[in-house]
Design an enzyme around this catalytic site. Structure first.
Site, short mmCIF file in Angstrom:
data_model
loop_
_atom_site.label_atom_id
_atom_site.label_comp_id
_atom_site.label_asym_id
_atom_site.label_seq_id
_atom_site.Cartn_x
_atom_site.Cartn_y
_atom_site.Cartn_z
N ARG A 114 0.84 -1.19 0.00
CA ARG A 114 0.00 0.00 0.00
C ARG A 114 0.88 1.24 0.00
NH1 ARG A 114 -4.65 0.85 4.45
NH2 ARG A 114 -2.84 1.27 5.72
N THR A 118 -1.26 7.54 -0.71
CA THR A 118 -2.54 7.43 -1.45
C THR A 118 -3.41 6.30 -0.93
OG1 THR A 118 -1.62 5.86 -3.03
CG2 THR A 118 -1.37 8.22 -3.55
N ASP A 210 0.81 -2.39 12.05
CA ASP A 210 1.21 -2.80 10.70
C ASP A 210 1.61 -4.28 10.75
OD1 ASP A 210 2.98 -3.44 8.48
OD2 ASP A 210 2.90 -1.30 8.01
N ASP A 213 5.13 -5.28 9.32
CA ASP A 213 6.23 -4.84 10.18
C ASP A 213 6.28 -5.67 11.46
OD1 ASP A 213 6.77 -2.94 8.33
OD2 ASP A 213 6.19 -1.22 9.56
C1 PRP Z 1 -1.05 -4.45 4.58
C2 PRP Z 1 -1.84 -5.72 4.78
C3 PRP Z 1 -2.71 -5.76 3.56
C4 PRP Z 1 -2.96 -4.29 3.28
C5 PRP Z 1 -4.36 -3.97 3.71
O1 PRP Z 1 -0.01 -4.66 3.71
O2 PRP Z 1 -1.05 -6.85 4.95
O3 PRP Z 1 -2.11 -6.38 2.44
O4 PRP Z 1 -2.02 -3.55 4.07
O5 PRP Z 1 -4.67 -2.65 3.43
P1 PRP Z 1 -5.83 -2.27 2.39
O6 PRP Z 1 -7.00 -3.11 2.67
O7 PRP Z 1 -6.07 -0.81 2.69
O8 PRP Z 1 -5.29 -2.46 1.00
P2 PRP Z 1 1.01 -3.53 3.26
O9 PRP Z 1 0.57 -2.94 1.96
O10 PRP Z 1 1.25 -2.56 4.38
O11 PRP Z 1 2.33 -4.35 2.95
P3 PRP Z 1 3.22 -5.25 3.94
O12 PRP Z 1 2.42 -6.49 4.27
O13 PRP Z 1 4.42 -5.55 3.12
O14 PRP Z 1 3.52 -4.42 5.15
N1 URA Z 2 -2.39 -2.77 7.02
C1 URA Z 2 -1.93 -3.16 8.23
O1 URA Z 2 -0.95 -3.90 8.33
N2 URA Z 2 -2.56 -2.70 9.31
C2 URA Z 2 -3.62 -1.88 9.25
O2 URA Z 2 -4.18 -1.51 10.30
C3 URA Z 2 -4.08 -1.50 7.98
C4 URA Z 2 -3.46 -1.97 6.87
#
Ligand code: PRP
Ligand code: URA
Length: 216
Positions: A114, A118, A210, A213
């Protein structure tokens, strides 16, 4: 959004909330800011096996003749192959639990991150088989926030011929549930909880932070 006090499982308009004690107690540990990343990853794997078990409870089966060491018997086999599609990174934490339940399932990987300004998902990996018609597809992502990532991934799976997609999440925001249902009105969505709301930077509240993370 949904009231499920006292119920172990509630399904409303294709959205199933899995309110089992083992799942909810692990979810509590996952939410805890003091849980270190190694424990977080372990717990995410542990909670995913029963979540995916519930999400696959009604998979179609075909009958099968079996020769036991003693005699012939009637049994069943899954009618279709299962494909797990974890969205990197956080869903890698779910994969261990998924494979503990169904080690023979195939796995396709999607990389989406994400954009923090945005909130739109950006692609960086597509390792999903080209033709998905023969699979029962389970899309795995612990977090359903705006729904952007799940919708982008689901659209790719549909373009590849997936007939039915089961979306399996640990935590969802009402906003994400609404968007996902609008885009995939016939798909089944599973989650252990639907939280209160998204904050102004797109995080689920109370949530768990997150997930990627915290895992890694
Ligand atoms: C997080 C999570 C989802 C997404 C959800 O991933 O694991 O994939 O956000 O958010 P959304 O419903 O608003 O799209 P992120 O994009 O932060 O990547 P990561 O798992 O590598 O931290
Ligand atoms: N992605 C995450 O990992 N946590 C949130 O709360 C939202 C999106």
């Amino acid at each position: 959004v949904f009231s499920f006090a006292g119920h172990l499982q509630v399904t409303v308009k294709n959205v199933t909330i899995i309110n089992r004690p083992v799942i909810q107690s692990k979810l509590g540990e996952l939410r805890d800011v003091k849980t270190p990343h190694a424990d977080f990853r372990r717990l995410l794997g542990e909670v995913s096996a029963p979540l995916i078990y519930e999400a696959t409870c009604d998979l179609p089966v075909k009958s099968r003749r079996i020769q036991t060491p003693l005699t012939k018997a009637e049994g069943v086999a899954l009618s279709r192959e299962v494909l797990f599609v974890p969205i990197l990174r956080a869903a890698l934490g779910m994969l261990e639990g998924a494979q503990a339940l169904l080690p023979e399932a195939r796995v396709g990987f999607i990389g989406l991150a994400r954009n923090e300004d945005t909130l739109q998902p950006e692609w960086y990996l597509d390792k999903v088989p080209r033709r998905l018609g023969r699979f029962e597809v389970l899309l795995l992502d612990p977090m359903l926030a705006t729904g952007g990532s799940a919708i982008a991934a689901g659209e790719l799976l549909q373009q590849r011929g997936a007939k039915s997609i089961r979306f399996v999440h640990l935590l969802a925001a009402p906003e994400g549930i609404r968007s996902l249902r609008k885009s995939f009105p016939d798909s089944l969505i599973f989650t252990a909880a639907i939280d209160s709301h998204l904050n102004d930077v797109g995080y689920i509240v109370p949530g768990l932070g997150d997930a990627g993370d915290r895992c890694f």
